[in-house]
Design a protein around this motif. Structure first.
Motif, PDB file in Angstrom:
ATOM      1  N   GLY A   1      23.212  18.078  -3.034  1.00 38.19           N
ATOM      2  CA  GLY A   1      22.016  18.669  -2.484  1.00 38.19           C
ATOM      3  C   GLY A   1      20.795  17.814  -2.750  1.00 38.19           C
ATOM      4  O   GLY A   1      20.896  16.645  -3.178  1.00 38.19           O
ATOM      5  N   PRO A   2      19.591  18.338  -2.523  1.00 34.51           N
ATOM      6  CA  PRO A   2      18.367  17.554  -2.720  1.00 34.51           C
ATOM      7  C   PRO A   2      18.161  17.160  -4.175  1.00 34.51           C
ATOM      8  O   PRO A   2      18.471  17.937  -5.083  1.00 34.51           O
ATOM      9  CB  PRO A   2      17.249  18.514  -2.246  1.00 34.51           C
ATOM     10  N   ALA A   3      17.681  15.947  -4.404  1.00 33.05           N
ATOM     11  CA  ALA A   3      17.294  15.542  -5.757  1.00 33.05           C
ATOM     12  C   ALA A   3      16.076  16.361  -6.174  1.00 33.05           C
ATOM     13  O   ALA A   3      15.242  16.754  -5.344  1.00 33.05           O
ATOM     14  CB  ALA A   3      16.966  14.049  -5.782  1.00 33.05           C
ATOM     15  N   LEU A   4      15.975  16.629  -7.464  1.00 34.04           N
ATOM     16  CA  LEU A   4      14.955  17.575  -7.912  1.00 34.04           C
ATOM     17  C   LEU A   4      13.714  16.918  -8.483  1.00 34.04           C
ATOM     18  O   LEU A   4      12.630  17.463  -8.406  1.00 34.04           O
ATOM     19  CB  LEU A   4      15.560  18.492  -8.983  1.00 34.04           C
ATOM     20  N   THR A   5      13.853  15.752  -9.092  1.00 36.14           N
ATOM     21  CA  THR A   5      12.709  15.145  -9.754  1.00 36.14           C
ATOM     22  C   THR A   5      11.976  14.214  -8.804  1.00 36.14           C
ATOM     23  O   THR A   5      12.571  13.598  -7.922  1.00 36.14           O
ATOM     24  CB  THR A   5      13.131  14.362 -11.003  1.00 36.14           C
ATOM     25  N   VAL A   6      10.683  14.092  -8.975  1.00 42.22           N
ATOM     26  CA  VAL A   6       9.845  13.222  -8.148  1.00 42.22           C
ATOM     27  C   VAL A   6       9.285  12.116  -9.032  1.00 42.22           C
ATOM     28  O   VAL A   6       8.805  12.380 -10.131  1.00 42.22           O
ATOM     29  CB  VAL A   6       8.686  14.019  -7.514  1.00 42.22           C
ATOM     30  N   PRO A   7       9.366  10.842  -8.626  1.00 40.07           N
ATOM     31  CA  PRO A   7       8.853   9.751  -9.441  1.00 40.07           C
ATOM     32  C   PRO A   7       7.355   9.866  -9.665  1.00 40.07           C
ATOM     33  O   PRO A   7       6.616  10.347  -8.806  1.00 40.07           O
ATOM     34  CB  PRO A   7       9.204   8.500  -8.637  1.00 40.07           C
ATOM     35  N   ALA A   8       6.893   9.434 -10.823  1.00 39.38           N
ATOM     36  CA  ALA A   8       5.461   9.489 -11.134  1.00 39.38           C
ATOM     37  C   ALA A   8       4.714   8.452 -10.330  1.00 39.38           C
ATOM     38  O   ALA A   8       5.273   7.455  -9.907  1.00 39.38           O
ATOM     39  CB  ALA A   8       5.259   9.243 -12.624  1.00 39.38           C
TER      40      ALA A   8
ATOM     41  N   PRO B   1       0.819  -1.219   0.000  1.00 33.10           N
ATOM     42  CA  PRO B   1       0.000   0.000   0.000  1.00 33.10           C
ATOM     43  C   PRO B   1       0.848   1.263   0.000  1.00 33.10           C
ATOM     44  O   PRO B   1       0.413   2.308  -0.496  1.00 33.10           O
ATOM     45  CB  PRO B   1      -0.817  -0.133   1.292  1.00 33.10           C
ATOM     46  N   ALA B   2       2.053   1.194   0.564  1.00 27.97           N
ATOM     47  CA  ALA B   2       2.928   2.372   0.594  1.00 27.97           C
ATOM     48  C   ALA B   2       3.274   2.867  -0.800  1.00 27.97           C
ATOM     49  O   ALA B   2       3.604   4.055  -0.970  1.00 27.97           O
ATOM     50  CB  ALA B   2       4.211   2.044   1.359  1.00 27.97           C
ATOM     51  N   ALA B   3       3.194   1.984  -1.802  1.00 31.63           N
ATOM     52  CA  ALA B   3       3.520   2.416  -3.164  1.00 31.63           C
ATOM     53  C   ALA B   3       2.567   3.507  -3.652  1.00 31.63           C
ATOM     54  O   ALA B   3       2.944   4.346  -4.481  1.00 31.63           O
ATOM     55  CB  ALA B   3       3.477   1.215  -4.117  1.00 31.63           C
ATOM     56  N   ARG B   4       1.320   3.513  -3.130  1.00 29.86           N
ATOM     57  CA  ARG B   4       0.360   4.530  -3.569  1.00 29.86           C
ATOM     58  C   ARG B   4       0.770   5.930  -3.128  1.00 29.86           C
ATOM     59  O   ARG B   4       0.546   6.905  -3.838  1.00 29.86           O
ATOM     60  CB  ARG B   4      -1.040   4.207  -3.008  1.00 29.86           C
ATOM     61  N   THR B   5       1.353   6.033  -1.948  1.00 30.92           N
ATOM     62  CA  THR B   5       1.733   7.343  -1.425  1.00 30.92           C
ATOM     63  C   THR B   5       3.224   7.610  -1.583  1.00 30.92           C
ATOM     64  O   THR B   5       3.718   8.638  -1.101  1.00 30.92           O
ATOM     65  CB  THR B   5       1.346   7.455   0.061  1.00 30.92           C
ATOM     66  N   ALA B   6       3.944   6.730  -2.264  1.00 28.74           N
ATOM     67  CA  ALA B   6       5.388   6.882  -2.395  1.00 28.74           C
ATOM     68  C   ALA B   6       5.797   8.191  -3.073  1.00 28.74           C
ATOM     69  O   ALA B   6       6.721   8.854  -2.599  1.00 28.74           O
ATOM     70  CB  ALA B   6       5.976   5.685  -3.136  1.00 28.74           C
ATOM     71  N   PRO B   7       5.149   8.620  -4.185  1.00 30.23           N
ATOM     72  CA  PRO B   7       5.593   9.880  -4.791  1.00 30.23           C
ATOM     73  C   PRO B   7       5.533  11.058  -3.822  1.00 30.23           C
ATOM     74  O   PRO B   7       6.451  11.882  -3.785  1.00 30.23           O
ATOM     75  CB  PRO B   7       4.621  10.060  -5.962  1.00 30.23           C
ATOM     76  N   ARG B   8       4.464  11.126  -3.018  1.00 28.80           N
ATOM     77  CA  ARG B   8       4.374  12.235  -2.068  1.00 28.80           C
ATOM     78  C   ARG B   8       5.398  12.067  -0.943  1.00 28.80           C
ATOM     79  O   ARG B   8       6.007  13.039  -0.482  1.00 28.80           O
ATOM     80  CB  ARG B   8       2.963  12.312  -1.490  1.00 28.80           C
TER      81      ARG B   8
END
Length: 326
Positions: free
Chosen positions: A319-326, A282-289
């Motif tokens: 520094g922080p990574a910039l892209t967020v996985p879909a 279930p964590a995969a659903r909220t993983a991008p956020r």
């Protein structure tokens, strides 16, 4: 003492390694602790499992029997765990409120992530578990006991369970040196590793390759480290503050009274912060956020360290990574 699965894993590790020294390294244990554990196992089973020699260990007849059974039992139990977790995920994944069971190694980001998750998902339960062992944290995620693993890896080393869990990079930090504020080099904006050749060192333990990479970086700089104290963060800070050691820390280490953190010239060591989860959970659903919030927590931690802020302006690859996985 009753025989447990972890004891069979220990026997298998020793047999595979061929020596107690190599097995202790693979298991992340001091050799005396592994030797004591093996003696307890042998007492439980009624005899020696290995013959010790100058060139390593060799299985006894009893050891051969135990190893043969272990090679059958351990994969069977792992398969049982994975099947049970998969069934539970299928049952629980369709509905119900999100939960965030966060596991992390000791570092400054876990608290920031908890704060951000609790703010973004009010009313959803958040819990934490910590360990110095990345393998322990990722194993708990793989087995369904945790939802997310917030860990770090040295350089480009892959995380544990790289093929079984999904991973996203949160940020990439150089390793800084931590010194007492009255240290002769504390006023410098950058310090060469070789300038600390005579120092003792303090660092938190881990089961990755960082200790080996640090030693290799020292050798490239022309010396071997005198002493490395592996201990918890509070003890590291104390040893540095009283001048007993130089500390190794991520650049996001928060400002601490009595200490300064300084970049090492040429950034000979760096650390990747990663967030991992099981792709069928279930964590995969909220993983991008969750990934986005972890990156924001990393950015906030970086902003708290003025020396790191200045350093980042000349080093865009960190520094922080910039892209967020879909």
């Amino acid at each position: 003492m009753d025989l447990e699965l972890r004891h069979l894993k220990t026997v298998r590790a020793i047999a595979d390694a061929g020596s107690l020294t190599k097995a202790a390294t693979a298991l992340g244990l001091p050799q005396p602790a592994l030797s004591a554990q093996l003696k307890r196992i042998e007492r439980t089973l009624g005899g020696p499992l290995f013959d010790r020699g100058r060139h390593g260990v060799r299985l006894t007849a009893l050891g051969e029997l135990v190893l043969e059974r272990a090679r059958v039992l351990l994969p069977a139990v792992r398969e049982l765990q994975e099947d049970a977790v998969r069934l539970a995920r299928t049952r629980d994944g369709a509905a119900g409120p999100a939960r965030f069971r966060l596991g992390g190694t000791h570092g400054p980001l876990l608290g920031g992530l908890v704060d951000r998750i609790a703010t973004v998902f009010p009313g959803h339960p958040v819990s934490t578990a910590t360990s110095w062992s990345e393998r322990e944290i990722t194993g708990a995620v793989r087995q369904g006991r945790l939802d997310y693993a917030l860990i770090g890896t040295c350089g480009e080393a892959p995380p544990p369970d790289a093929g079984r869990l999904a991973w996203a990079e949160v940020g990439r930090d150089p390793v800084f040196v931590m010194l007492a504020e009255n240290h002769p080099l504390a006023g410098r904006t950058e310090i060469g590793l070789a300038e600390l050749a005579a120092a003792s060192w303090a660092d938190v333990p881990g089961d990755g390759c960082f200790a080996d990479c640090f030693t290799a970086a020292c050798v490239r700089a022309g010396f071997s480290p005198v002493t490395v104290f592996e201990t918890d963060i509070a003890a590291c800070v104390h040893l540095v503050r009283v001048g007993r050691a130089a500390g190794l820390c991520r650049a996001t280490f928060p400002p601490t009274p009595g200490l300064v953190t300084r970049p090492l010239a040429g950034a000979p060591l760096h650390w990747r912060h990663l967030l991992g989860w099981h792709p069928e959970s279930p964590a995969a659903r909220t993983a991008p956020r969750a990934v986005a919030e972890a990156r924001l927590a990393h950015a906030e931690a970086a902003q708290l360290n003025a020396d790191y802020r200045r350093w980042l302006r000349g080093h865009p690859g960190f520094g922080p990574a910039l892209t967020v996985p879909a």
